[in-house]
Design a protein around this motif. Structure first.
Motif, PDB file in Angstrom:
ATOM      1  N   GLY A  72     -52.731  85.513 134.495  1.00  0.00           N
ATOM      2  CA  GLY A  72     -52.618  84.071 134.403  1.00  0.00           C
ATOM      3  C   GLY A  72     -53.767  83.354 135.082  1.00  0.00           C
ATOM      4  O   GLY A  72     -54.166  82.261 134.657  1.00  0.00           O
ATOM      5  N   GLY A  73     -54.319  83.961 136.138  1.00  0.00           N
ATOM      6  CA  GLY A  73     -55.491  83.380 136.781  1.00  0.00           C
ATOM      7  C   GLY A  73     -56.726  83.430 135.899  1.00  0.00           C
ATOM      8  O   GLY A  73     -57.547  82.510 135.901  1.00  0.00           O
ATOM      9  N   VAL A  74     -56.854  84.511 135.138  1.00  0.00           N
ATOM     10  CA  VAL A  74     -57.971  84.624 134.190  1.00  0.00           C
ATOM     11  C   VAL A  74     -57.862  83.527 133.125  1.00  0.00           C
ATOM     12  O   VAL A  74     -58.843  82.853 132.794  1.00  0.00           O
ATOM     13  CB  VAL A  74     -57.991  86.027 133.551  1.00  0.00           C
ATOM     14  N   ILE A  75     -56.657  83.332 132.605  1.00  0.00           N
ATOM     15  CA  ILE A  75     -56.439  82.261 131.624  1.00  0.00           C
ATOM     16  C   ILE A  75     -56.725  80.899 132.250  1.00  0.00           C
ATOM     17  O   ILE A  75     -57.362  80.035 131.635  1.00  0.00           O
ATOM     18  CB  ILE A  75     -55.008  82.316 131.071  1.00  0.00           C
ATOM     19  N   ALA A  76     -56.262  80.702 133.481  1.00  0.00           N
ATOM     20  CA  ALA A  76     -56.464  79.416 134.155  1.00  0.00           C
ATOM     21  C   ALA A  76     -57.942  79.096 134.332  1.00  0.00           C
ATOM     22  O   ALA A  76     -58.371  77.948 134.149  1.00  0.00           O
ATOM     23  CB  ALA A  76     -55.758  79.427 135.509  1.00  0.00           C
ATOM     24  N   LEU A  77     -58.720  80.095 134.682  1.00  0.00           N
ATOM     25  CA  LEU A  77     -60.161  79.871 134.855  1.00  0.00           C
ATOM     26  C   LEU A  77     -60.838  79.516 133.530  1.00  0.00           C
ATOM     27  O   LEU A  77     -61.666  78.614 133.467  1.00  0.00           O
ATOM     28  CB  LEU A  77     -60.808  81.109 135.476  1.00  0.00           C
ATOM     29  N   ARG A  78     -60.461  80.209 132.448  1.00  0.00           N
ATOM     30  CA  ARG A  78     -61.037  79.858 131.149  1.00  0.00           C
ATOM     31  C   ARG A  78     -60.554  78.474 130.699  1.00  0.00           C
ATOM     32  O   ARG A  78     -61.317  77.708 130.093  1.00  0.00           O
ATOM     33  CB  ARG A  78     -60.680  80.920 130.109  1.00  0.00           C
ATOM     34  N   LEU A 170     -65.532  86.894 133.357  1.00  0.00           N
ATOM     35  CA  LEU A 170     -65.681  85.456 133.519  1.00  0.00           C
ATOM     36  C   LEU A 170     -66.829  85.057 134.448  1.00  0.00           C
ATOM     37  O   LEU A 170     -67.006  83.859 134.702  1.00  0.00           O
ATOM     38  CB  LEU A 170     -64.379  84.866 134.084  1.00  0.00           C
ATOM     39  N   THR A 171     -67.591  86.017 134.934  1.00  0.00           N
ATOM     40  CA  THR A 171     -68.633  85.694 135.900  1.00  0.00           C
ATOM     41  C   THR A 171     -69.510  84.524 135.457  1.00  0.00           C
ATOM     42  O   THR A 171     -69.761  83.604 136.255  1.00  0.00           O
ATOM     43  CB  THR A 171     -69.494  86.936 136.192  1.00  0.00           C
ATOM     44  N   PRO A 172     -69.973  84.479 134.203  1.00  0.00           N
ATOM     45  CA  PRO A 172     -70.843  83.351 133.813  1.00  0.00           C
ATOM     46  C   PRO A 172     -70.136  81.998 133.801  1.00  0.00           C
ATOM     47  O   PRO A 172     -70.782  80.961 133.885  1.00  0.00           O
ATOM     48  CB  PRO A 172     -71.301  83.732 132.402  1.00  0.00           C
ATOM     49  N   ASP A 173     -68.801  81.996 133.682  1.00  0.00           N
ATOM     50  CA  ASP A 173     -68.051  80.740 133.587  1.00  0.00           C
ATOM     51  C   ASP A 173     -67.860  80.054 134.930  1.00  0.00           C
ATOM     52  O   ASP A 173     -67.691  78.827 134.993  1.00  0.00           O
ATOM     53  CB  ASP A 173     -66.646  80.994 133.010  1.00  0.00           C
ATOM     54  N   LEU A 174     -67.816  80.830 136.005  1.00  0.00           N
ATOM     55  CA  LEU A 174     -67.286  80.306 137.261  1.00  0.00           C
ATOM     56  C   LEU A 174     -68.134  79.190 137.861  1.00  0.00           C
ATOM     57  O   LEU A 174     -67.591  78.241 138.435  1.00  0.00           O
ATOM     58  CB  LEU A 174     -67.107  81.442 138.263  1.00  0.00           C
TER      59      LEU A 174
END
Length: 245
Positions: A72-78, A170-174
């Motif tokens: 859910g944290g991965v989804i939240a970050l995206r 997700l590294t590039p998104d953060l």
């Protein structure tokens, strides 16, 4: 808005729904293909999960503070990266940048669907649940986590979620997620681990890292009072709650 882990459902947020609802409107979803939610017609992919969460937030009136545990944290970050207008703040708990950061983790994640198919939901849950908690977790909590997982996971939804994790880094998104973000990790989390949470916090422009004592991977369930206190503090910082503004 509470987003559960890959082996769970909205039931994982019982303590948050009961406690935090005194100061905020709290919503917890069953992700597409989980528990009471219908199966999607095709694999949603990470963007599909994030966009579905965004639509739920819009339906309920605008911006939200998003709590994401593990997957859910991965989804939240995206979600925060794709829909910055909808996310006022984040609590990322016991999560990761995705299993795609490591080939071995990605391969292990992809094997999970076959394990679920071979063993069935009850046996699968009984084997996995104890790993998600600290060594001192009470037997009653282990049983509760097992029941929630067994009642929540099924194919093809679990397989699609696992593939999403395996394919994601997700590294590039953060660096472009510019909202207040509390990154929290149980001190005994051996699933995603303290170091991974530290990396996430360090890459988020407004990230703050906290270790939650006495918790494993499911910090919100194992230490709910302390977890909820941190969430309230985060809500105070982001001034989502009028009396805290």
């Amino acid at each position: 808005m509470c987003l559960h882990g890959i082996g769970s459902s909205s039931a994982a947020f019982a303590h948050q729904l009961a406690d935090l609802s005194t100061v905020a409107r709290v919503v917890a979803w069953d992700a597409p293909g989980y528990a009471a939610s219908p199966d999607p017609q095709a694999a949603p992919g990470l963007d599909g999960y994030a966009d579905t969460a965004a639509e739920l937030i819009r339906e309920r009136g605008g911006r939200a503070h998003v709590i994401g545990v593990s997957w859910g944290g991965v989804i939240a970050l995206r979600l925060a990266a794709r829909h910055p207008d909808l996310v006022a703040g984040l609590v990322i708990a016991d999560s990761s940048r995705g299993s795609g950061t490591d080939q071995g983790r990605a391969e292990g994640m992809r094997r999970r669907a076959a394990e679920l198919e071979a063993s069935g939901a009850q046996e699968f849950a009984a084997a996995r649940a104890p790993r998600l908690l600290s060594p001192d977790a009470p037997d009653g909590l282990v049983r509760a986590v097992t029941r929630t997982m067994a009642a929540s996971v099924r194919l093809p939804g679990y397989a699609w979620a696992a593939e999403t994790m395996a394919a994601t880094d997700l590294t590039p998104d953060l660096a472009r997620i510019d909202v207040p973000a509390l990154v929290l990790c149980g001190e005994h989390d051996t699933v995603t681990g303290v170091e991974e949470s530290q990396r996430i916090a360090g890459l988020l422009p407004r990230g703050v890292f906290v270790i939650l004592a006495g918790a494993g991977h499911l910090a919100n369930q194992e230490q709910p009072a302390a977890f909820n206190d941190w969430v309230r503090a985060q809500l105070r910082i982001t001034a989502l709650i009028p009396e805290f503004a």
